[in-house]
Design a protein around this motif. Structure first.
Motif, PDB file in Angstrom:
ATOM      1  N   THR B 394       5.932   1.779   4.282  1.00  0.00           N
ATOM      2  CA  THR B 394       4.786   2.244   3.217  1.00  0.00           C
ATOM      3  C   THR B 394       4.367   0.739   2.311  1.00  0.00           C
ATOM      4  OG1 THR B 394       6.446   2.762   1.605  1.00  0.00           O
ATOM      5  CG2 THR B 394       4.955   4.468   2.823  1.00  0.00           C
ATOM      6  N   ILE B 395       3.189   0.121   2.853  1.00  0.00           N
ATOM      7  CA  ILE B 395       3.038  -1.146   2.001  1.00  0.00           C
ATOM      8  C   ILE B 395       1.583  -1.326   2.082  1.00  0.00           C
ATOM      9  CG2 ILE B 395       5.056  -2.613   2.800  1.00  0.00           C
ATOM     10  CD1 ILE B 395       3.341  -3.281   5.298  1.00  0.00           C
ATOM     11  N   PHE B 399       1.343  -6.775  -0.784  1.00  0.00           N
ATOM     12  CA  PHE B 399       2.895  -6.558  -0.565  1.00  0.00           C
ATOM     13  C   PHE B 399       3.919  -7.532  -0.745  1.00  0.00           C
ATOM     14  CE2 PHE B 399       1.740  -7.326   3.695  1.00  0.00           C
ATOM     15  CZ  PHE B 399       2.956  -7.738   4.308  1.00  0.00           C
ATOM     16  N   LYS B 672       7.461  -4.098  -6.960  1.00  0.00           N
ATOM     17  CA  LYS B 672       8.310  -3.958  -5.587  1.00  0.00           C
ATOM     18  C   LYS B 672       8.037  -2.775  -5.050  1.00  0.00           C
ATOM     19  CE  LYS B 672      12.473  -1.711  -7.231  1.00  0.00           C
ATOM     20  NZ  LYS B 672      13.140  -1.173  -6.245  1.00  0.00           N
ATOM     21  N   SER B 673       8.351  -2.906  -3.689  1.00  0.00           N
ATOM     22  CA  SER B 673       7.860  -1.866  -2.791  1.00  0.00           C
ATOM     23  C   SER B 673       8.263  -0.421  -3.403  1.00  0.00           C
ATOM     24  CB  SER B 673       8.440  -2.072  -1.532  1.00  0.00           C
ATOM     25  OG  SER B 673       8.673  -0.925  -0.733  1.00  0.00           O
ATOM     26  N   PRO B 675       7.389   3.687  -2.094  1.00  0.00           N
ATOM     27  CA  PRO B 675       6.725   4.551  -1.193  1.00  0.00           C
ATOM     28  C   PRO B 675       5.927   5.449  -1.823  1.00  0.00           C
ATOM     29  CG  PRO B 675       9.089   4.312  -0.411  1.00  0.00           C
ATOM     30  CD  PRO B 675       9.041   3.630  -1.824  1.00  0.00           C
TER      31      PRO B 675
END
Lengths: 213, 737
Positions: B394-395, B399, B672-673, B675
């Motif tokens: 999930t990006i 990103f 940061k990532s 989801p």
């Protein structure tokens, strides 16, 4: 090499290095989605490490070279209970054991959930059921279940000796009654894998009780 | 229910479980007996109770009329009454469970039709979502009675009903049900005791839509639209689509809703393993509608062919592709004005200025090389994003700045470019003194394009949000086209310039001022470098930051060495080059020591307002508390987010408006990532930050408002006040405030 050339190469290096870094740097930092994923048949089965009822760590990839069955199970789900009460699951397990297929039962239930088992409870449940399995594994965080997209108990994943997922779905066709009387999906899948043939019915709908994430 | 929470522990446990089950079954049996006594007392043969094994669910058959008239249709209800907290399933049970079924055994002359399912509810169980009925379910079956059916003798209708009842676990159950009714040629009297039950059940059946229904799909989504012109968007909420078949949509994923002047569109995600495109979509579309009398849940049956692409342009959120390409082009053009791009491109412009003085055809080729460089980078980046997303990550746009290594590496590059501009060392490719007319200079132009795009990527221009959101929801070739359009937009001014010698003559002539100009341009680069180091400090903390600063020092040292070498003897040059290479390698190696990003990189407190941490669950619970909510999805590396934060969200006008309207504040950090946040962005067709969403009070029954990516004080305050006035129109909300 002329001075101009050296400088130019250095210049390209200066641009290329970050571009490569950029690619390399991003990849390990992309975290997997924590929603249910659904691995495809024919793709490598997601590897995992889980604690078993024997207290040992079990890693899926350690069984590379053998056919592996993952069984999502629950001590309280009536659909699972019927599989065992009727002896349907034990018959499959016996067939698997006879053909040196590794059988891993997995309980995805966090402490506090009805389906949660302590190691001792799982050991005695396995004994009481008369299940001939390789190991009973725990997935209290639900991580393994999510990586396999396990939705229901009972459900089955078959992994071939090369570590490829070849079957995912139900134990047998949808039934509310005696599972022995319903068309079994796992037995023919195992027969085909063991004789090196592709699995003809490789994906069926999981049904039963929701996995207790 | 308690028997289900007893942990099995061997044989003894099995016994206790069996015993508990017995107690429950006896209890159910008693309940069942009481019910059959009760129904028997109501009169003969109107309701049929179950025989056979006792069940957790109380099941019975209820007839709409007290007798059967030949030549008519008799409606019979199967009523399932599970204990509180238990549910049964719809025809498509969703992620787990099994649909309720009924098998009729009827006397000759009676034929049962298909069961009519009431509209289902969406019931989440952890990450799974099932479709069913929480509590009582009344399932209607029409039974056609032949005109030749003989009156006189009572008829017995038998049915085998099977269902699965679940709370945390599930129990499959079945019952043999019987219903005996007199047969008479007289008009069948209505079963008064069941009148309300049938009325309620009919009200819950999906209706035929009075408006045209259309459906279309992409690789990842499927949309269904009701062309209900004039539908008041403030009165519609909780729209959901339920497919008739398993595997059509990802039941657990959230669905996005858009209401515009011409209708309502619901878009759901296809499962990751979805195979070929679907030909037809059938199911039920539901939404809440506040119609005078209060909030009514409406359900419409859907059964339409699916077209490949949006079949109308009425939707406000799904741009069509031409529009998206144009927006992408504009977005790319605007990227040129970003502070992190301008210096790099200014150098390029100087290059063109020089070319203009020399050779127009060489200038053209440089223009093309530069464009190729830009397009190459957008191709690589777009491909990477599309590929990673296909792999399930999930990006979204920007990103790459979620990775501290990339942030630090970008800081290194900007610093190096800055040092070059300051004149510490010369670089053949981008130095003004370099031989741009040299054939090899084209490669330099190419890499200038690559570099410009690399540093531009974090600056998501306002125009790009929707276009890239669409790109990521499209098949890969459309996505690639959109990414290329952004690239083309970015390169366009230089491309035009290189092909129009007349325009080029308008640029200032090269001269001594160029050296000064070049040195001045170093400072925006250092500024951008400071910004990246600041982002990094948010991500990894002060200790790790020290290593990056040491890396910057090493880069300063090595570029100085190169500079010394470039001015010195051949031997000096070799030594310095060797040393410089070693130093650069050390600096790059330092990047590898970068730890994973911290939590909470974004400030949660501004201007005396406290922002709670955003999560979909938190949003639901805050909304459930009844207050309006503002959601801000931001990231430390997002420039427009920071600008909005400083100019609008920190203002006292905003703070006052928030307090006056009891607005709850939620801030999601995408530094940061994450989801969950990526999914949330996608539900608004967004691929990047910022995203500002205003949710009215849950009682106001209106859709959330998405604010623009560039905020103004007046705009935000007005939007918040509009929530207030919308809420005031609603009596329920009026009482609350």
């Amino acid at each position: 090499m002329t001075k101009a050339k050296v400088i130019r190469m250095l210049g390209f290096g200066a641009f290329l290095a970050p571009a490569i870094l950029f690619g390399v740097g991003v990849l390990p930092h992309v975290e997997p989605s924590y929603a249910l994923s659904s691995p495809a048949n024919g793709a490598p089965a997601p590897d995992f490490t889980a604690v078993g009822s024997d207290g040992a760590q079990h890693r899926l990839s350690d069984y590379r070279g053998s056919t592996v069955v993952l069984e999502w199970t629950s001590p309280v789900c009536e659909f699972t209970v019927r599989q065992y009460d009727s002896g349907n699951m034990q018959a499959l397990q016996a067939y698997a054991a006879e053909h040196k297929v590794v059988w891993l039962s997995i309980d995805t239930a966090a402490p506090g959930k009805p389906g949660y088992l302590t190691a001792a409870a799982a050991e005695s449940l396995t004994k009481a059921r008369g299940a001939t399995i390789t190991s009973f594994l725990f997935d209290p965080t639900g991580e393994i279940g999510q990586r396999y997209g396990a939705k229901s108990t009972p459900s089955i994943y078959v992994i071939d000796p090369s570590g490829t997922l070849v079957y995912q779905g139900a134990v047998n066709e949808q039934t509310r009654g005696d599972p022995r009387k319903a068309q079994n999906y796992v037995r023919p899948a195992l027969e085909e894998v063991l004789s090196g043939k592709p699995v003809s019915l490789a994906s069926t709908r999981q049904y039963g009780c929701p996995v207790e994430y | 229910m308690d028997n289900l929470t007893i942990l099995p522990s061997g044989n003894a446990r099995c016994d206790s479980r069996a015993l508990a089950a017995k107690i429950i079954r006896v209890g159910t049996l008693l309940g069942l007996l009481a019910l059959s006594v009760g129904t028997a007392a109501l009169g003969p043969s109107r309701a049929g109770a179950a025989t056979g094994a006792p069940t957790r669910v109380v099941a019975d058959l209820i007839s709409e009329t007290t007798s059967i008239k030949p030549g008519t249709t008799l409606w019979v209800a199967l009523r399932l009454q599970p204990p509180a907290g238990w549910h049964t399933y719809w025809s498509n049970p969703g992620d787990s469970g099994l649909a309720t079924s009924i098998d009729w055994a009827l006397p000759a002359g009676l034929v049962a039709g298909h069961m009519a399912w009431p509209r289902p509810e969406r019931l989440p169980i952890g990450p799974l979502v099932i479709y069913g009925y929480d509590g009582e379910a009344v399932l209607l079956t029409p039974i056609a009675v032949s005109a030749q059916f003989v009156a006189g003798q009572p008829a017995t209708l038998s049915a085998e009903a099977s269902w699965v009842v679940c709370n945390e676990t599930c129990i499959p159950e079945q019952a043999s049900l019987k219903l005996t009714l007199p047969v008479s040629d007289a008009a069948a009297p209505i079963n008064q005791s069941a009148k309300a039950l049938f009325e309620k059940a009919r009200a819950e059946l999906p209706e035929i839509s009075p408006w045209p229904v259309t459906s279309w799909q992409s690789d990842r989504t499927i949309s269904v639209r009701l062309a209900a012109a004039g539908l008041d968007r403030t009165r519609i909420s909780n729209a959901l689509f339920f497919p008739s078949d398993d595997g059509v949509i990802d039941a657990g994923a959230s669905q996005s809703i858009s209401v515009d002047a011409k209708g309502l569109t619901v878009t759901a995600s296809r499962p990751a393993q979805s195979k070929s495109p679907l030909k037809r979509l059938s199911g039920v579309l539901e939404f809440n509608s506040a119609d005078g009398a209060g909030d009514v849940r409406r359900a419409y049956a859907v059964d339409v062919p699916i077209t490949a692409a949006p079949s109308n342009a009425g939707s406000t959120t799904s741009l069509d592709i031409a529009e998206a390409l144009l927006l992408a082009l504009l977005g790319g053009l605007i990227l040129n004005l970003m502070p992190c791009v301008l210096p790099v491109l200014a150098i390029k412009a100087i290059g063109f200025a020089q070319q203009a003085a020399q050779n127009p055809s060489v200038a053209r080729r440089h223009g093309l090389s530069f464009t190729a460089g830009v397009l190459f980078f957008f191709g690589v980046l777009g491909g990477l994003i599309v590929a990673l997303r296909a792999a399930g990550a999930t990006i979204g746009w920007g990103f790459q700045l979620q990775s501290p290594i990339v942030v630090a590496a970008t800081a290194y590059i900007l610093f190096t470019v800055g040092l070059n501009l300051s004149g510490v060392f010369e670089l053949g490719t981008i130095s003004i003194g370099g031989r741009l007319a040299d054939r090899n200079g084209y490669t330099g132009s190419f890499f200038t394009g690559v570099l410009a795009t690399l540093v531009a990527s974090p600056c998501t221009a306002p125009f790009m949000g929707a276009a890239l959101g669409l790109a990521l929801a499209q098949p890969w070739y459309v996505a690639a086209l959109i990414f290329q359009a952004v690239g083309l937009g970015m390169a366009l001014p230089y491309l035009v310039l290189s092909f129009a010698p007349r325009l080029m003559r308008l640029l200032p002539r090269p001269g001594a001022w160029l050296a000064w100009f070049k040195q001045a341009l170093a400072f925006p680069m250092y500024g951008a470098c400071i910004w990246l180091v600041w982002v990094l400090a948010q991500q990894v903390g002060v200790d790790s930051l020290a290593w990056t600063l040491i890396g910057l020092l090493l880069i300063g040292f090595s570029t100085w060495l190169v500079g010394v070498g470039q001015k010195g003897l051949v031997q000096t040059r070799l030594v310095t080059l060797g040393l410089a290479t070693a130093t650069v390698i050390t600096a790059v190696a330092l990047l590898a020591m970068m730890p994973a990003p911290n939590e909470g990189a974004v400030r949660q407190q501004t201007a005396g307002l406290v922002w709670e941490k955003f999560s979909p669950a938190e949003l639901d619970s805050v909304r459930a508390a009844g207050n309006p909510v503002m959601v801000d999805i931001t990231a430390a590396w997002c420039v427009s987010c920071l600008v909005n934060d400083a100019t609008v969200l920190s203002s006292s006008e905003f703070a006052q408006s928030v307090k006056r309207n009891h607005l709850a504040l939620l801030r999601g950090d995408w530094t940061k990532s994450d989801p969950e946040i990526t999914h949330y962005l996608e539900s608004f067709n967004r691929a990047g930050v910022p995203l500002y969403v205003l949710y009215p009070s849950i009682n106001a029954n209106s859709e959330p408002t998405v604010l623009p990516q560039i905020l103004t004080k007046e705009g935000v305050v007005a939007a918040i006040e509009r929530l207030q006035s919308a809420a005031a129109e609603n009596p329920k909300q009026g009482e609350k405030l």
